[in-house]
Enzyme design. Sequence first.
Site, short mmCIF file in Angstrom:
data_model
loop_
_atom_site.label_atom_id
_atom_site.label_comp_id
_atom_site.label_asym_id
_atom_site.label_seq_id
_atom_site.Cartn_x
_atom_site.Cartn_y
_atom_site.Cartn_z
N ASP A 25 11.46 11.42 -7.00
CA ASP A 25 11.11 10.81 -5.71
C ASP A 25 11.88 9.52 -5.46
O ASP A 25 11.33 8.54 -4.97
CB ASP A 25 9.59 10.55 -5.67
N VAL A 80 0.87 -1.17 0.00
CA VAL A 80 0.00 0.00 0.00
C VAL A 80 0.90 1.22 0.00
O VAL A 80 1.83 1.31 0.79
CB VAL A 80 -0.90 0.04 1.26
N GLY A 130 1.06 5.62 -0.53
CA GLY A 130 0.35 6.76 0.00
C GLY A 130 -0.96 7.00 -0.71
O GLY A 130 -1.85 7.68 -0.20
N PHE A 131 -1.10 6.47 -1.89
CA PHE A 131 -2.26 6.80 -2.71
C PHE A 131 -3.08 5.60 -3.15
O PHE A 131 -4.27 5.71 -3.40
CB PHE A 131 -1.81 7.54 -3.98
N GLY A 132 -2.43 4.47 -3.29
CA GLY A 132 -3.15 3.34 -3.86
C GLY A 132 -2.67 2.03 -3.27
O GLY A 132 -1.83 1.99 -2.39
N LYS A 137 -1.77 -1.91 -9.83
CA LYS A 137 -1.82 -0.75 -8.93
C LYS A 137 -3.14 -0.03 -9.21
O LYS A 137 -3.44 0.29 -10.36
CB LYS A 137 -0.63 0.17 -9.22
N ILE A 174 -1.42 -2.04 -4.10
CA ILE A 174 -0.80 -2.88 -5.12
C ILE A 174 -1.12 -4.35 -4.84
O ILE A 174 -0.93 -4.83 -3.73
CB ILE A 174 0.73 -2.65 -5.17
N1 LIG Z 1 5.99 -3.70 -9.48
C1 LIG Z 1 5.94 -4.02 -8.19
N2 LIG Z 1 6.25 -5.25 -7.77
C2 LIG Z 1 6.19 -5.60 -6.48
N3 LIG Z 1 5.85 -4.75 -5.50
C3 LIG Z 1 5.53 -3.52 -5.85
C4 LIG Z 1 5.56 -3.08 -7.21
N4 LIG Z 1 5.21 -1.78 -7.25
C5 LIG Z 1 4.99 -1.44 -5.98
N5 LIG Z 1 5.17 -2.47 -5.14
C6 LIG Z 1 5.00 -2.49 -3.69
O1 LIG Z 1 3.98 -1.57 -3.33
C7 LIG Z 1 4.51 -0.54 -2.55
C8 LIG Z 1 3.85 0.78 -2.91
O2 LIG Z 1 4.11 1.05 -4.28
P1 LIG Z 1 4.18 2.52 -4.88
O3 LIG Z 1 5.27 3.27 -4.23
O4 LIG Z 1 4.24 2.42 -6.35
O5 LIG Z 1 2.78 3.05 -4.44
P2 LIG Z 1 2.36 4.53 -4.13
O6 LIG Z 1 0.90 4.54 -3.82
O7 LIG Z 1 2.82 5.40 -5.22
O8 LIG Z 1 3.16 4.76 -2.82
P3 LIG Z 1 3.86 6.03 -2.33
O9 LIG Z 1 3.52 7.07 -3.34
O10 LIG Z 1 3.29 6.27 -0.99
O11 LIG Z 1 5.33 5.67 -2.31
C9 LIG Z 1 6.01 -0.61 -2.80
O12 LIG Z 1 6.73 -0.17 -1.69
C10 LIG Z 1 6.26 -2.06 -3.03
O13 LIG Z 1 6.42 -2.70 -1.79
#
Ligand SMILES: Nc1ncnc2c1ncn2[C@@H]1O[C@H](COP(=O)(O)OP(=O)(O)OP(=O)(O)O)[C@@H](O)[C@H]1O
Length: 603
Positions: free
Chosen positions: A183, A55, A57-59, A77, A61
């Site tokens: 980032d 998870v 900050g926004f969505g 995602k 996975i």
């Molecule tokens: N392609 C991927 N394969 C495996 N795990 C993933 C993948 N993409 C994301 N994750 C997992 O999901 C978490 C959150 O992903 P991501 O950073 O893309 O989400 P976000 O909502 O943009 O989070 P934030 O913006 O808060 O960092 C990652 O820390 C990772 O543990």
Amino acid sequence: MPRVAKPKAAAPAKKAVPAKKAKSKLYKMPEKVKEGTVFTDLAKGQWRIGPSIGVGGFGEIYAACKVGEKNYDAVVKCEPHGNGPLFVEMHFYLRNAKLEDIKQFMQKNGLKSLGMPYILANGSVDVNGEKHRFIVMPRYGSDLTKFLEQNGKRLPEGTVYRLAIQMLDVFQYMHSNGYVHADLKAANILLGLGKGGAAQAYLVDFGLASHFVTGDFKPDPKKMHNGTIEYTSRDAHLGVPTRRADLEILGYNLIEWLGAELPWVTQKLLDVPLKVQKAKEAFMDNIGESLKSLFPKGVPPPIGDFMKYVSKLTHKQEPDYDKCRSWFSSALKQLKVPNSGDLDFKLKAQTSSNNNLSPPGTSKAATARKARKIDSPVLNSSLDEEISASEEDEEEDKSYRKKTAKKVTPSARNAKVSPLKRVAPAPAAESSPPGRKRVKTEPKSTPKERATPKTSPKPKGTPKASPKPQTPTAARLRTPNAKINFSPSISLRGRPGGKTVINDDLTPQPRSKKTYEFNFELDVSMDANVIVNVKRKKKEEQDKATAVDSRTPSSRSALASSSNEQGSPVTRVNLRKVNGHGDSSTPGRSPRTPAVTVRKYQG
Ligand SMILES: Nc1ncnc2c1ncn2[C@@H]1O[C@H](COP(=O)(O)OP(=O)(O)OP(=O)(O)O)[C@@H](O)[C@H]1O
């Protein structure tokens, strides 16, 4: 991954719960998707949803598998349709991360692998009646935070340099497409999966990706402080996406991975972006000395070379990626660490002069001592110790933070700082934005290169120790009775210019002859009218609160006269526009975020 701001747990929920507004009116957290649900993408491909694996900050996975196949080797995602970050990320992928382009880049640059993810599919889906956007990507392994946590917040030196090279490759790819990532951090770097996968790290999360500027350096209040506060570059603090900013962000991360603590973390400034920005300015302005403070046993040569190089880049300059990589690969040779094979995350005995293994100089206290040395004087106003947030203001602040709270890195979590960390982007300008987010601070001057507010004088030569406890004003402020309650959504900083004088002689009761003088400038990090509450904490019946609306000059004069009429201590409030030079006379600046000088004096 940073998850302080998230309103839902990372673990997969058994039953779907209605989508809540996230810590923002603008961004919602997604509905939980039940395992086994099938998403159909725009090309009619079907993806079976597996367990939640992360998870952000926004969505959320989820592991995902193509319908008809067995392996959950993809991830989905998913975010509510109105959310900006996934919108930005999806468009970035669609435009810039086609597998074919990535392969071409690798070929051209003689790379066997590149840590650039790509998009497999995307689409929209209704979850519990709520429209969601989703993207499908290859699945990767653990992110670096796991190893940092295992190793006491550090990584083996050779691995740090290998990661630096790999991330420079990714930056080169992105930059060659006109984009910056903005980032980079351990939580956004994932190891590859499968045979040989652990030799390559992948940079994920393109929710802040944007075109870098090719023209003048124009601070953009709408984007100021975007990023993850610990690592946000000086340019990003000013809202200007640049290539050098990506390198700077990388540099801050490398320093941390080598076991040193960044001064603004040590000093617990993370709640106040402007303070962090100033600390970074001071740090980079004197990078040689700054690094010596962090690495008292010797600055790791590639870090010194790299950071010095970054500090000299101009905002439009294309970084010399080869040169940067060569510093790290030379260091690898010296360490006799091959730049191939699985990335090694086991800490071994010290191999070079850096402070990787619990050096005395990087203990928390030592780092704090060192950090203070390179700190800009204005950062150390003892006001911080005297100021607290009133309850009502805290409420206000909560709602503000709801709008701003996004990402927090693990270190920030550990430090129990506020969730005001990563600030989300507004969706890319060229596409219609589904959910804009604005975070604002005072507009800076338009600098030629990089703006440094006048209130943050650049240190000349070796930075001096902070004058914090020595200034008479600061000493007076230590009096326990001297306290200002204010909304913590407004940051306060010492400023040589504007000052508040509270003259206790005005009190009609027997009183001490103490005088409290407050020097501060309000930095209002939002696009809004400003209300300054000046509250005097004395005997209950004499408590007076004065509200000043900064919108119009007439409201200011109204305040002054009403204060007089009520017989309360006179409060004079001067509002003026601020530009980057602290000069109130320059016309043409936005009046929305004025500096406020509050002066209480004998009427
Ligand atoms: N392609 C991927 N394969 C495996 N795990 C993933 C993948 N993409 C994301 N994750 C997992 O999901 C978490 C959150 O992903 P991501 O950073 O893309 O989400 P976000 O909502 O943009 O989070 P934030 O913006 O808060 O960092 C990652 O820390 C990772 O543990």
